[in-house]
Design an enzyme around this catalytic site. Structure first.
Site, PDB file in Angstrom:
ATOM      1  N   PHE A  71       0.836  -1.199   0.000  1.00 58.72           N
ATOM      2  CA  PHE A  71       0.000   0.000   0.000  1.00 58.72           C
ATOM      3  C   PHE A  71       0.867   1.244   0.000  1.00 58.72           C
ATOM      4  CE2 PHE A  71      -3.778   2.483   1.657  1.00 58.72           C
ATOM      5  CZ  PHE A  71      -4.602   2.172   0.581  1.00 58.72           C
ATOM      6  N   THR A 125       3.775  -5.025  -4.032  1.00 64.80           N
ATOM      7  CA  THR A 125       4.891  -4.844  -3.103  1.00 64.80           C
ATOM      8  C   THR A 125       6.143  -4.444  -3.879  1.00 64.80           C
ATOM      9  OG1 THR A 125       5.493  -7.201  -3.182  1.00 64.80           O
ATOM     10  CG2 THR A 125       3.927  -6.524  -1.472  1.00 64.80           C
ATOM     11  N   LYS A 158       7.601  -6.287 -10.824  1.00 66.43           N
ATOM     12  CA  LYS A 158       8.370  -6.883 -11.935  1.00 66.43           C
ATOM     13  C   LYS A 158       9.260  -8.038 -11.496  1.00 66.43           C
ATOM     14  CE  LYS A 158      10.093  -2.801 -12.812  1.00 66.43           C
ATOM     15  NZ  LYS A 158       9.205  -1.875 -12.103  1.00 66.43           N
ATOM     16  N   GLY A 177       3.922   1.374 -17.185  1.00 67.66           N
ATOM     17  CA  GLY A 177       2.993   1.987 -16.244  1.00 67.66           C
ATOM     18  C   GLY A 177       1.587   2.020 -16.812  1.00 67.66           C
ATOM     19  N   GLY A 182      11.619  13.639  -8.426  1.00 69.36           N
ATOM     20  CA  GLY A 182      10.887  12.418  -8.100  1.00 69.36           C
ATOM     21  C   GLY A 182      10.896  11.372  -9.187  1.00 69.36           C
ATOM     22  N   GLU A 205      14.809   7.208  -7.762  1.00 73.16           N
ATOM     23  CA  GLU A 205      14.824   6.850  -6.341  1.00 73.16           C
ATOM     24  C   GLU A 205      16.105   7.375  -5.689  1.00 73.16           C
ATOM     25  OE1 GLU A 205      12.382   5.294  -4.807  1.00 73.16           O
ATOM     26  OE2 GLU A 205      11.185   4.776  -6.579  1.00 73.16           O
ATOM     27  N   LYS A 249      11.582  -5.396 -17.669  1.00 71.78           N
ATOM     28  CA  LYS A 249      10.459  -5.119 -18.566  1.00 71.78           C
ATOM     29  C   LYS A 249      10.650  -5.817 -19.910  1.00 71.78           C
ATOM     30  CE  LYS A 249       9.700  -0.702 -16.269  1.00 71.78           C
ATOM     31  NZ  LYS A 249       9.977   0.744 -16.304  1.00 71.78           N
TER      32      LYS A 249
END
Length: 337
Positions: free
Chosen positions: A8, A95, A124, A153, A205, A208, A223
């Site tokens: 979440f 997750t 992934k 996405g 943003g 990471e 991917k």
């Protein structure tokens, strides 16, 4: 449709928000009525067979950092305990991506399929490491394993490829599959050093705090594995991909390409003979020469040639949209069968 959400974070919370704001639209347009019976995060769970109040779940997550604090529904159950104790139709696996062993997503997906749940994953890791096995497992149990949010996405890459391939045969897939590296390379083309471009991407943003997965090329490789299996029908995993990232690219490499009318891009390529990820110089006029955090995928078909789809490849809201697209697909499949 009773669903359980595992994870979440940004994507899971955006999914909950979309289910709230688009409830009537989804019901009227697709006959899709979703009831979230459980949400699980790293600190616990919120469970209700009658259906959770998503406004309350989102508020508790913001205020307490966990859904385990939801009044009358919060508990310290794990995802495996939850799916064994509640009636559900679909597991949403959102997750974190782990490329060492795919956990905890790998176990979540396998256990859900064993218990008879359809699965939608945006994780992934398990697919990159064991996609042929997971697909076979789902097919053997006559369940659906959907994963459109793992590539591009919100960009409907897999649906696009499936539609283009009708009556034809896909022989090659190539693409800009990572928005972070594409942003960095675009800014280097505009004069920044690698370090400056990376810092800017982190501030915006797009990258990471630990950008290793992106700049090493491993995210693109994940991917590409998914595309190679799903679009080309190959049976490959991450171990089969030759991977080279962008950390060794210097400003002079960018300038040299520019002087020749080309741009340097991190490209993933899969065809009948090889699967690789590496920086390539491509023509500025190539449809793959998209800028900033955009993605682009070109599909080469045996008879009808090349087809390209471009758009923003990532983002919580965009990826949550892909999950809803997969839920609609599962619903349509269940109605037919």
């Amino acid at each position: 449709m009773n669903i359980v959400v595992a994870g979440f974070g940004t994507v899971g919370q955006n999914l909950a928000q979309l289910l709230l704001t688009h409830r009537e639209f989804l019901r009227k347009a697709y006959g899709l009525v979703v009831k979230v019976v459980a949400v699980v995060d790293s600190k616990g769970a919120a469970v209700s067979q009658r259906g959770l109040d998503l406004d309350l779940v989102l508020r508790c997550k913001r205020e307490h950092g966990t859904v385990a604090k939801v009044p009358s529904a919060g508990c310290e159950m794990s995802l495996l305990e939850v799916i064994q104790s509640i009636e559900a139709d679909v597991l949403i696996e959102a997750t974190h991506t782990n490329l060492k062993d795919g956990e905890p997503g790998m176990t979540h997906i396998i256990k859900a399929l064993q218990l008879g749940l359809n699965v939608v994953t945006v994780n992934k890791g398990p697919l990159a490491l064991a996609m042929p096995m997971l697909k076979e497992m789902a097919e053997h149990r006559k369940l659906m394993l959907k994963f459109s949010g793992t590539v591009g996405g919100g960009l409907p890459v897999l649906a696009f490829a499936k539609e283009c391939s009708k009556g034809d045969r896909a022989v090659k897939v190539e693409g800009i599959l990572n928005g972070t590296t594409n942003y960095i390379l675009t800014r280097m083309e505009e004069g920044l050093s690698f370090e400056e471009a990376l810092t800017e991407a982190q501030e915006k943003g797009y990258a990471e705090r630990d950008p290793t997965l992106d700049v090493s090329g491993m995210d693109t490789a994940c991917k590409l594995v998914i595309l190679a299996n799903e679009v080309l029908g190959k049976r490959v995993t991450l171990r089969d991909v030759k991977v080279e990232g962008i950390t060794t690219i210097k400003p002079e490499d960018i300038k040299m390409a520019k002087s020749l009318g080309k741009v340097v891009k991190l490209v993933g390529v899969a065809d009948e003979s090889e699967v690789f990820v590496k920086p390539l110089s491509i023509d500025q006029s190539d449809p793959l020469a998209v800028k900033y955090n955009y993605n682009a995928i070109t599909l080469t078909l045996e008879n009808s040639g090349k087809h390209t789809i471009t758009g923003k490849g990532a983002g919580g809201r965009e990826t949550a949209t892909a999950i809803i697209r997969d839920l609609i697909s599962i619903k349509e499949h269940l109605v037919i069968t």
